[in-house]
Design an enzyme around this catalytic site. Structure first.
Site, short mmCIF file in Angstrom:
data_model
loop_
_atom_site.label_atom_id
_atom_site.label_comp_id
_atom_site.label_asym_id
_atom_site.label_seq_id
_atom_site.Cartn_x
_atom_site.Cartn_y
_atom_site.Cartn_z
N ILE A 106 -3.30 2.98 2.37
CA ILE A 106 -3.31 4.16 1.50
C ILE A 106 -4.75 4.59 1.21
CG2 ILE A 106 -2.51 5.13 -0.69
CD1 ILE A 106 -0.31 2.98 -0.69
N SER A 130 2.72 0.73 -9.34
CA SER A 130 3.97 0.46 -8.63
C SER A 130 5.15 0.73 -9.55
CB SER A 130 4.01 -1.00 -8.18
OG SER A 130 5.31 -1.35 -7.71
N TYR A 184 4.25 -9.84 -8.33
CA TYR A 184 3.53 -8.63 -7.93
C TYR A 184 3.75 -7.51 -8.95
CZ TYR A 184 2.99 -4.05 -5.80
OH TYR A 184 2.68 -2.73 -5.59
N LYS A 217 1.04 -5.56 -11.76
CA LYS A 217 0.84 -4.12 -11.91
C LYS A 217 1.08 -3.68 -13.36
CE LYS A 217 -0.15 -2.58 -7.72
NZ LYS A 217 -1.36 -1.80 -7.41
N ASN A 220 7.48 3.04 -2.24
CA ASN A 220 7.14 2.82 -0.83
C ASN A 220 6.38 4.00 -0.26
OD1 ASN A 220 8.75 0.26 -0.15
ND2 ASN A 220 10.30 1.56 -1.11
N ILE A 265 17.76 -6.89 8.67
CA ILE A 265 17.85 -6.23 7.37
C ILE A 265 18.38 -7.26 6.37
CG2 ILE A 265 18.98 -4.40 6.04
CD1 ILE A 265 16.93 -3.38 8.06
N PHE A 266 17.71 -7.37 5.24
CA PHE A 266 18.04 -8.40 4.26
C PHE A 266 19.16 -7.92 3.34
CE2 PHE A 266 13.54 -9.17 5.35
CZ PHE A 266 13.70 -10.43 5.92
N ARG A 305 16.12 2.76 -1.70
CA ARG A 305 14.74 2.77 -2.17
C ARG A 305 14.15 4.18 -2.12
NH1 ARG A 305 16.17 -1.27 -3.91
NH2 ARG A 305 15.26 -3.35 -3.77
N GLY A 352 14.97 -11.33 -5.77
CA GLY A 352 14.31 -10.30 -6.57
C GLY A 352 14.57 -8.88 -6.12
#
Length: 330
Positions: A13, A118, A142, A146, A171, A207-208, A221, A284
């Site tokens: 980014i 985030s 994480y 933030k 994202n 893919i989870f 998302r 999570g």
């Protein structure tokens, strides 16, 4: 001409951020330790190789010897899964490094800060879409780091007058419209580049989870094209330089997309049937996360220019043209 420091400016980014600021007429200096960033991504910009955690003195020398008008902070580690396995790494870099930055800013009388934050600060939402004042309950280290950054910024504003704007997003995705720069992490954890890279190699895509409480069973998302995202950051900096007060904003497209919708979009762009395997959920991972962008649209007179089609199209262009990322580029 205002002079802006971009921490993490050689990252994914950040490399778009410095171009956006330059386009708007700012003088830009990058600070990056190159642990995640790429010198090739910013070879036409001034780069100071400084680590915020271990080289506070060098950072202080830079900010005291030169007059900066503001800082865009993008030097955080960002992998949710890794933050569970090694929270010390995340608290050290994301929190302690940020504290060093804020202290140097205070000592150097730099009073404008953009935090690339985030939407992970919200955790599992109480409602959708998520609004800026909704409860904050991060689900992983994480996201917690933030949230700590944001609370620290509020305290430094109250005590020292450092004004900030925090841009929360889930994202960032996509690449330059011409495919010249794009996403290249040492260990890629993001869905879209992983799908694109594996699809281009005809490899199996894992893919989870497909048993979430969503319409098609996969995670939903929020995504935003990286070009739209850095525009929000630059507008935020312009507002601070114009005297605006500290604030928090969500940035995104304004709707969520499921993992299956992402797969379909990539398959359509490639004209291919993807080889997909559904595995176990990740710890999570919330069912659905997407944010309201009404506040930023109103206050910034901003709307996203690009949607999922452009995100996927530019990501495919970048990864197809640069299969090794910035390595071995001509």
């Amino acid at each position: 001409m205002a002079k802006i420091l971009v921490t993490g400016g050689a990252g994914y980014i950040g490399s778009f951020m410095v171009r956006e600021l330059e386009k708007k007429g700012f003088e830009v200096v990058i600070v990056d330790n190159l642990s995640q960033g790429h010198r090739r991504a910013v070879e036409n910009f001034r780069l100071e190789e400084i680590d915020l955690v271990t080289q506070k003195d060098r950072l202080s020398s830079l900010l005291t010897s030169e007059k900066f008008d503001g800082v865009v902070h993008m030097a955080s580690f960002i992998q949710m899964g890794e933050s569970y396995k090694d929270p010390s790494k995340y608290y050290l870099n994301n929190v302690y490094g940020f504290m060093n930055l804020m202290d140097v800013m205070r000592e150097s009388h730099v009073s404008n800060l953009i935090i690339s934050s985030s939407a992970g600060v919200y955790g599992n939402p109480t409602k959708l879409p998520i609004e800026e004042d909704d409860p904050k309950n991060p689900l992983n280290p994480y996201g917690e780091t933030k949230y700590i950054l944001e609370r620290m910024a509020e305290d430094y504003d109250t005590a020292y007058g450092i004004k900030f704007m925090s841009i929360r997003y889930f994202n960032a995705a996509g690449a330059a419209l011409d495919g010249s720069i794009g996403e290249d992490h040492p260990e890629e954890s993001h869905l879209i580049p992983n799908i694109v890279k594996k699809a281009l190699k005809n490899e199996e895509i894992e893919i989870f989870g497909d048993d979430y409480e969503t319409p098609d069973g996969t995670n939903v998302r929020d995504y935003i094209h990286v070009l739209d995202l850095v525009e929000t950051h630059s507008i935020a900096m312009e507002k601070l330089l114009g005297g605006a007060k500290s604030n928090f904003y969500n940035a995104g497209i304004g709707q969520g997309f499921s993992n299956k919708e992402i797969l379909d979009a990539v398959g359509k762009e490639l004209g291919a049937t993807l080889n997909v395997k559904y595995g176990e959920r990740r710890r999570g991972d919330a069912d659905a996360l997407y944010a309201s962008i009404e506040k930023i649209k109103r206050d910034f007179s901003w709307s996203p220019k690009y949607g999922l089609t452009e995100i996927v199209k530019t990501a495919v262009l970048w990864h197809r043209n640069h299969p090794s990322g910035y390595d071995n580029m001509d």
